[in-house]
Design a protein around this motif. Sequence first.
Motif, mmCIF file in Angstrom:
data_model
loop_
_atom_site.group_PDB
_atom_site.id
_atom_site.type_symbol
_atom_site.label_atom_id
_atom_site.label_comp_id
_atom_site.label_asym_id
_atom_site.label_seq_id
_atom_site.Cartn_x
_atom_site.Cartn_y
_atom_site.Cartn_z
ATOM 1 N N SER A 70 0.873 -1.183 0.000
ATOM 2 C CA SER A 70 0.000 0.000 0.000
ATOM 3 C C SER A 70 0.904 1.225 0.000
ATOM 4 O O SER A 70 0.831 2.082 0.880
ATOM 5 C CB SER A 70 -0.926 0.009 1.218
ATOM 6 N N VAL A 71 1.788 1.283 -0.994
ATOM 7 C CA VAL A 71 2.796 2.355 -1.062
ATOM 8 C C VAL A 71 2.120 3.726 -1.205
ATOM 9 O O VAL A 71 2.539 4.708 -0.578
ATOM 10 C CB VAL A 71 3.784 2.084 -2.215
ATOM 11 N N GLY A 72 1.076 3.802 -2.009
ATOM 12 C CA GLY A 72 0.372 5.075 -2.150
ATOM 13 C C GLY A 72 1.081 6.066 -3.056
ATOM 14 O O GLY A 72 1.005 7.287 -2.853
ATOM 15 N N ASN A 127 -1.954 5.045 -15.531
ATOM 16 C CA ASN A 127 -2.339 4.166 -14.419
ATOM 17 C C ASN A 127 -3.703 4.568 -13.880
ATOM 18 O O ASN A 127 -3.825 5.514 -13.094
ATOM 19 C CB ASN A 127 -1.273 4.242 -13.319
ATOM 20 N N ASN A 132 -4.387 2.010 -4.021
ATOM 21 C CA ASN A 132 -3.921 2.492 -2.716
ATOM 22 C C ASN A 132 -4.066 3.994 -2.500
ATOM 23 O O ASN A 132 -3.403 4.556 -1.635
ATOM 24 C CB ASN A 132 -2.451 2.099 -2.529
ATOM 25 N N ASN A 192 -3.066 -4.851 -12.881
ATOM 26 C CA ASN A 192 -2.509 -4.258 -11.673
ATOM 27 C C ASN A 192 -2.895 -5.188 -10.509
ATOM 28 O O ASN A 192 -3.448 -6.263 -10.722
ATOM 29 C CB ASN A 192 -3.053 -2.832 -11.495
ATOM 30 N N THR A 193 -2.633 -4.784 -9.314
ATOM 31 C CA THR A 193 -2.839 -5.677 -8.168
ATOM 32 C C THR A 193 -4.318 -5.840 -7.812
ATOM 33 O O THR A 193 -5.148 -4.969 -8.086
ATOM 34 C CB THR A 193 -2.091 -5.127 -6.947
HETATM 35 C C1 SIN Z 1 1.304 2.156 -5.070
HETATM 36 O O1 SIN Z 1 2.160 3.045 -5.191
HETATM 37 O O2 SIN Z 1 0.509 2.156 -4.114
HETATM 38 C C2 SIN Z 1 1.209 1.053 -6.076
HETATM 39 C C3 SIN Z 1 0.947 1.566 -7.444
HETATM 40 C C4 SIN Z 1 -0.099 0.804 -8.190
HETATM 41 O O3 SIN Z 1 -0.625 -0.198 -7.709
HETATM 42 O O4 SIN Z 1 -0.445 1.215 -9.299
#
Ligand code: SIN
Length: 303
Positions: A70-72, A127, A132, A192-193
């Motif tokens: 969950s980098v965001g 994207n 997140n 993506n995830t």
């Molecule tokens: C992230 O930075 O939270 C992940 C980026 C993504 O899933 O597109």
Amino acid sequence: MADLRIKIGTLEFRNPVMTASGTFGYGSEFDDFFDVSALGGIIVKGTTLESREGNPYPRMAETPAGMLNSVGLQNKGIDYFEKNIYPRIRQYDTHIIVNVNGNTVEDYTELSRRLNALDAIPAIELNISCPNVKKGGMIFGTNPAAAREVIAAVRQAYSRTLIVKLSPNVTDITEFARISEGEGADSVSLINTLVGMAIDVRAMKPRLAAITGGLSGPAIRPVALRMVWQAAKAVSIPVIGMGGIMNADDALEFIMAGATAVQVGTASFIEPLAALDVVKGIDSSLDSRGFASVSDVTGIINR
Ligand code: SIN
């Protein structure tokens, strides 16, 4: 050697293997491990107009056969990218592609416009699938009208190769692949995830401060493969497949399902040479079975 060249939009790639955004930094972090110009392309970290701190820690958790993040969208913003990162990475002899994010349609278009002016960035990955963030990201990629609006606006603002990164957190992936194609995208990348969560039972707390995060790694590969197969049958633009690719056979699964190219993501956290090994493995696998080029097996299960 098999002919590994592929085309996406107007761009020719020396091979079909790229690195997924957020898993390979800006490429230069891997300079000590191998010559990253051997890859088909590098999708650099998710970038926004402004600098972002990202989500609170902890923001990574291991799960069976995968990981949650969950980098965001932590990054230093486009000004910093232009001044400090772009001069360093522009010399790579491979395609450097920027993953583009924003809170609003205007953010996405402004950032795309800025990137259009950078001659060593031949493509962007739009994207609309980050799970997140509270604004932007997946909110655009799970609503057909919002997806249509942002893709159309970016298409107007950006004249080079446009790849749209799709979210798996939808009922029908083909709807979003078709919208992307209809609004002028040159390619779609997926998946993506998947949104997931994990709880530390001893601490009785979620493992991620944000509670939910995006699941990646081998755990999601069969779902990703199914969606890539569906998308490739639904559109005529090239599909870039990703989701838990750990080796060349995994990559060939996606290619045989109809992906023109693949992205290696989580595997690079475990083995820095993973993407390069996938390039070499695809080559030797095709060669040993008498295929002259990767296109001979692209979508072979659909013929
Ligand atoms: C992230 O930075 O939270 C992940 C980026 C993504 O899933 O597109």
